[in-house]
Motif scaffolding. Structure first.
Motif, PDB file in Angstrom:
ATOM      1  N   GLU A 186       0.726  -1.249  -0.033  1.00  0.00           N
ATOM      2  CA  GLU A 186      -0.192   0.014  -0.062  1.00  0.00           C
ATOM      3  C   GLU A 186       0.845   1.328  -0.051  1.00  0.00           C
ATOM      4  O   GLU A 186       0.659   2.146  -0.630  1.00  0.00           O
ATOM      5  CB  GLU A 186      -0.728   0.020   1.274  1.00  0.00           C
ATOM      6  N   SER A 187       1.780   1.170   0.605  1.00  0.00           N
ATOM      7  CA  SER A 187       2.796   2.403   0.610  1.00  0.00           C
ATOM      8  C   SER A 187       3.372   2.626  -0.796  1.00  0.00           C
ATOM      9  O   SER A 187       3.588   3.830  -1.210  1.00  0.00           O
ATOM     10  CB  SER A 187       4.109   2.207   1.844  1.00  0.00           C
ATOM     11  N   THR A 235      11.619   5.517  -6.900  1.00  0.00           N
ATOM     12  CA  THR A 235      12.380   6.350  -6.172  1.00  0.00           C
ATOM     13  C   THR A 235      11.471   6.256  -4.718  1.00  0.00           C
ATOM     14  O   THR A 235      11.854   7.301  -3.790  1.00  0.00           O
ATOM     15  CB  THR A 235      12.130   7.839  -6.643  1.00  0.00           C
ATOM     16  N   HIS A 236      10.754   5.147  -4.509  1.00  0.00           N
ATOM     17  CA  HIS A 236      10.445   5.248  -3.115  1.00  0.00           C
ATOM     18  C   HIS A 236      11.342   4.737  -2.136  1.00  0.00           C
ATOM     19  O   HIS A 236      12.400   4.202  -2.406  1.00  0.00           O
ATOM     20  CB  HIS A 236       9.314   3.998  -3.144  1.00  0.00           C
ATOM     21  N   PRO A 237      11.280   5.540  -1.086  1.00  0.00           N
ATOM     22  CA  PRO A 237      12.391   5.195   0.117  1.00  0.00           C
ATOM     23  C   PRO A 237      12.772   3.783   0.506  1.00  0.00           C
ATOM     24  O   PRO A 237      13.919   3.495   0.848  1.00  0.00           O
ATOM     25  CB  PRO A 237      11.596   5.978   1.278  1.00  0.00           C
ATOM     26  N   LEU A 238      11.700   2.877   0.315  1.00  0.00           N
ATOM     27  CA  LEU A 238      12.244   1.452   0.403  1.00  0.00           C
ATOM     28  C   LEU A 238      13.003   0.901  -0.737  1.00  0.00           C
ATOM     29  O   LEU A 238      13.499  -0.066  -0.191  1.00  0.00           O
ATOM     30  CB  LEU A 238      11.113   0.577   0.679  1.00  0.00           C
ATOM     31  N   VAL A 239      13.209   1.577  -1.816  1.00  0.00           N
ATOM     32  CA  VAL A 239      14.014   0.906  -2.843  1.00  0.00           C
ATOM     33  C   VAL A 239      15.436   1.110  -2.538  1.00  0.00           C
ATOM     34  O   VAL A 239      15.810   2.227  -2.555  1.00  0.00           O
ATOM     35  CB  VAL A 239      13.274   1.369  -4.148  1.00  0.00           C
ATOM     36  N   ARG A 253      14.401  -3.915  -5.746  1.00  0.00           N
ATOM     37  CA  ARG A 253      14.449  -4.602  -4.615  1.00  0.00           C
ATOM     38  C   ARG A 253      14.306  -3.723  -3.391  1.00  0.00           C
ATOM     39  O   ARG A 253      14.893  -2.556  -3.311  1.00  0.00           O
ATOM     40  CB  ARG A 253      15.877  -5.316  -4.538  1.00  0.00           C
ATOM     41  N   LEU A 254      13.734  -3.995  -2.294  1.00  0.00           N
ATOM     42  CA  LEU A 254      13.326  -3.431  -1.117  1.00  0.00           C
ATOM     43  C   LEU A 254      14.147  -3.733   0.000  1.00  0.00           C
ATOM     44  O   LEU A 254      14.692  -4.928   0.182  1.00  0.00           O
ATOM     45  CB  LEU A 254      11.842  -3.379  -0.919  1.00  0.00           C
ATOM     46  N   THR A 255      14.511  -2.887   0.888  1.00  0.00           N
ATOM     47  CA  THR A 255      15.026  -3.135   2.254  1.00  0.00           C
ATOM     48  C   THR A 255      13.969  -2.969   3.220  1.00  0.00           C
ATOM     49  O   THR A 255      13.582  -1.967   3.451  1.00  0.00           O
ATOM     50  CB  THR A 255      16.208  -2.153   2.579  1.00  0.00           C
ATOM     51  N   ARG A 260      16.524 -10.447   4.282  1.00  0.00           N
ATOM     52  CA  ARG A 260      15.375 -10.848   3.735  1.00  0.00           C
ATOM     53  C   ARG A 260      14.901  -9.961   2.925  1.00  0.00           C
ATOM     54  O   ARG A 260      13.852  -9.053   3.041  1.00  0.00           O
ATOM     55  CB  ARG A 260      14.333 -10.920   5.125  1.00  0.00           C
ATOM     56  N   PRO A 261      15.518  -9.359   1.584  1.00  0.00           N
ATOM     57  CA  PRO A 261      15.253  -8.651   0.667  1.00  0.00           C
ATOM     58  C   PRO A 261      13.840  -9.182   0.200  1.00  0.00           C
ATOM     59  O   PRO A 261      13.309 -10.232  -0.116  1.00  0.00           O
ATOM     60  CB  PRO A 261      16.336  -8.784  -0.049  1.00  0.00           C
ATOM     61  N   THR A 262      12.986  -8.266  -0.493  1.00  0.00           N
ATOM     62  CA  THR A 262      11.783  -8.325  -1.011  1.00  0.00           C
ATOM     63  C   THR A 262      11.788  -7.795  -2.197  1.00  0.00           C
ATOM     64  O   THR A 262      12.223  -6.341  -2.396  1.00  0.00           O
ATOM     65  CB  THR A 262      10.593  -7.740  -0.010  1.00  0.00           C
ATOM     66  N   ASP A 263      11.334  -8.408  -3.410  1.00  0.00           N
ATOM     67  CA  ASP A 263      11.149  -7.959  -4.521  1.00  0.00           C
ATOM     68  C   ASP A 263      10.148  -7.406  -4.797  1.00  0.00           C
ATOM     69  O   ASP A 263       8.983  -7.710  -4.344  1.00  0.00           O
ATOM     70  CB  ASP A 263      11.546  -8.921  -5.688  1.00  0.00           C
ATOM     71  N   ALA A 264       9.718  -6.337  -5.527  1.00  0.00           N
ATOM     72  CA  ALA A 264       8.757  -5.646  -5.961  1.00  0.00           C
ATOM     73  C   ALA A 264       8.668  -5.099  -7.551  1.00  0.00           C
ATOM     74  O   ALA A 264       9.307  -4.872  -7.979  1.00  0.00           O
ATOM     75  CB  ALA A 264       8.199  -4.270  -5.047  1.00  0.00           C
TER      76      ALA A 264
END
Length: 598
Positions: A186-187, A235-239, A253-255, A260-264
């Protein structure tokens, strides 16, 4: 605030619109305590972080709100100046130095071992320090060559337990709980929605189907300016890494949790093809394949560029339009799983209708919650106030029975005193009826943890398996049958006892269990705690098919956890349940009429 009071108070903007919740703060502090214990750090320091974690988990209001209001965190129990500074930094940046230093000191494979049932931080520390094992593969080898069993406090049974649960933990590493992934999705979606030209953006895939666990986080968007949507996503801060990027798509890839990286992934469609893109993104593959078959019969093809006939675009601006073109009733996303026993292709026959699923807000009661009388963090009145704020009209306080010693379980005398306190709270509480309940353990010897004369005086009894989940099926069924046949047990709570990605459930003969529940008039619970969601959707559907009323309960251990009902409702929707199939969508008199004791 003076220096003696603790860290400076962050401004509201410093904390961000999505400041982390108390549960996340508690999880980070617990993580640090675990890592310090693995490293054999000062035990007083370890206990300080564990104590603070309990404090933050039990706060009735978000810690971020306290800081914004100028309330020093040092005013909280067990929170000193340094720890308060760490939490303030955590709220501002998502981490703090002591945590990152501890993470750097302990290899990711060692941290993963903490997920294995039977291996707490003390044992993991021994494996790491004494054997030099720092991966799951190395742990398997240490079990095979006998070196694990040679450590003090270990044995053959420890190794057997670890091996039994390795596959479960590996799956848990690859997939995250829905409750973790949905806020992230959602973010990301909010960022894309704010981009110029974006007309819609939704999380899709497993998140939108509300599966219990999620792999990658997928989004689908509609935009007249796809590059702007892609830029907002990337450019989302989690990227932390852009894996692949085009004008209409991006994979990043998110942090979120280190190690435990998460792909989006984002796919951007034209607004005219939004409905088609949403269906394709949501899946499942089986559902989309079936829908394409129905569309093919009408000479239609479904693709990212929309619904087409002979190359010409057909209305596919909405999902409803696509389903209508196929002559099929609109299917809610939670029912698009296919192949899992919840949804059968026969349920989706051409022109057939589906019942209206239970919705968020339909629940009127919560019949499983804890207070400070056992292991909860809220008082009776605080839990009632939280329930009232959520629009509930009744709750059952169901603190643990005496078998759960680690949770300060109640014996008969303490329970009766607790019930008197509930009676007193009812006198002054308005808008919420508080029922006298108990979460009664079904003991390993197939008896109940409290005598019949005590249980008979309760308004509500939920019986559960907590211990001995590894017993043979025959004994598990004997224990469950005892509870089902008791005239005083109203409901079986979290029936399997599983913890998703951490602990398998008990070995239950589900057909026999559900048949007996139906014949005895015993209700069954969907426990809404995100790590439980027990009953599963499959068995909740099977229970409803037998006419067994389902209750959706939070198992809340703090006022803030009353909101967990959301996850239970999602699970019920995946099971195809209507509001009528869920007992606590009724007011208390109608709910009470369903109980066997009446």
């Amino acid at each position: 605030m003076t220096a003696a009071d603790g860290p400076p108070t962050p401004a509201a903007g410093d904390l961000g619109d999505g400041a982390m919740g108390n549960g996340t703060i508690a999880a980070r502090l617990t993580e640090l305590a675990d890592l310090l214990e693995i490293a054999d750090a000062n035990p007083f320091r370890v206990r300080a972080y564990r104590s603070a974690a309990r404090t933050f988990k039990g706060l009735p209001k978000p810690a971020a709100e306290l800081l914004i209001a100028g309330t020093p965190l040092t005013s909280l129990k067990g929170v000193g100046k340094d720890l308060a500074a760490n939490v303030a930094t955590l709220l501002q940046t998502g981490t703090f130095d002591s945590l990152e230093q501890a993470r750097d000191a302990i290899p990711p494979g060692v941290r993963t071992m903490l997920r294995l049932p039977g291996l707490g931080p003390k044992k993991v520390g021994a494996i790491f320090r004494d054997l030099g094992v720092d991966t799951l593969e190395g742990l398997e080898a240490a079990i095979a060559d006998g070196s694990l069993a040679g450590l003090p406090g270990f044995g053959k049974k420890t190794g057997e337990t670890v091996l039994k649960n390795l596959a479960l933990v590996r799956e848990g590493i690859a997939r995250s709980l829905l409750a973790r992934s949905l806020p992230i999705a959602e973010s990301l979606a909010d960022a894309v929605r704010a981009a110029a030209g974006t007309t819609a953006c939704e999380p899709v895939g497993s998140v939108r189907r509300r599966r219990e666990t999620v792999g990658d986080v997928d989004l689908s968007a509609a935009s007249t300016d796809p590059p702007a949507a892609v830029e907002a996503f990337c450019t989302h801060p989690l990227v932390v890494e852009i894996v692949e990027r085009t004008e209409r798509t991006a994979r990043v890839r998110l942090t979120v949790d280190p190690g435990r990286p998460t792909d989006a992934e984002l796919v951007v469609n034209a607004p005219a093809a939004w409905g088609a893109g949403l269906i394709l993104g949501t899946g499942s593959k089986m559902h989309v394949a079936a829908l394409r078959d129905w569309l093919s019969a009408a000479d239609l093809t479904l693709g990212d560029d929309g619904l087409r006939r002979d190359g010409a675009l057909v209305d596919s601006r909405t999902e409803e339009a696509v389903y209508a073109a196929a002559g099929v009733a609109f299917i809610p996303p939670e029912l698009r799983e296919g192949g899992n026993g919840v949804l059968r292709v026969a349920d989706l026959e051409r022109g057939g209708g589906l019942p209206e699923l239970i919705a968020q807000g339909d629940l009127k009661g919560d019949l499983h919650m804890h207070t400070t009388a056992s292991d909860g963090a809220g008082t009776i009145r605080e839990m009632a106030a939280a329930a009232k704020e959520r629009g509930l009209s009744y709750i059952a306080i169901t603190d643990h029975s005496k078998r759960v010693t680690m949770a300060n379980g109640l014996d008969a005398d303490r329970l009766r005193a607790h019930w008197r306190a509930i009676d007193a709270a009812n006198v002054t509480t308005r808008g919420v009826r508080i029922l006298k309940g108990i979460e009664c353990d079904i003991l390993e010897d197939a008896t109940l943890d409290l005598p019949d004369d005590v249980l008979a005086d309760a308004d509500w009894v939920v019986a559960v398996l907590h211990y001995g989940l590894g017993q043979p099926r025959e004994q598990i069924m004997k224990r469950l049958t005892t509870a089902l046949e008791s005239p005083h047990v109203d409901c079986i709570g979290h029936p399997s006892g599983r913890l998703i990605g951490k602990r398998p459930g008990a070995d239950i003969d589900w057909d026999a269990f559900l048949d007996r529940a139906a014949s005895t008039g015993t209700l069954l619970e969907i426990n809404a705690a995100p790590e439980r969601l027990d009953l599963s959707a499959e068995y909740a559907r099977a229970a409803a098919d037998r006419g067994i009323p389902i209750v959706i309960n939070t198992d809340a251990h703090a006022p803030s956890a009353v909101g967990a009902a959301t996850w239970g409702v999602y699970q019920a929707r995946r099971a195809g349940l209507t509001a009528d199939a869920v007992a606590n969508t009724r007011d208390w008199p109608a709910m009470k009429a369903l109980l066997k004791r009446d």
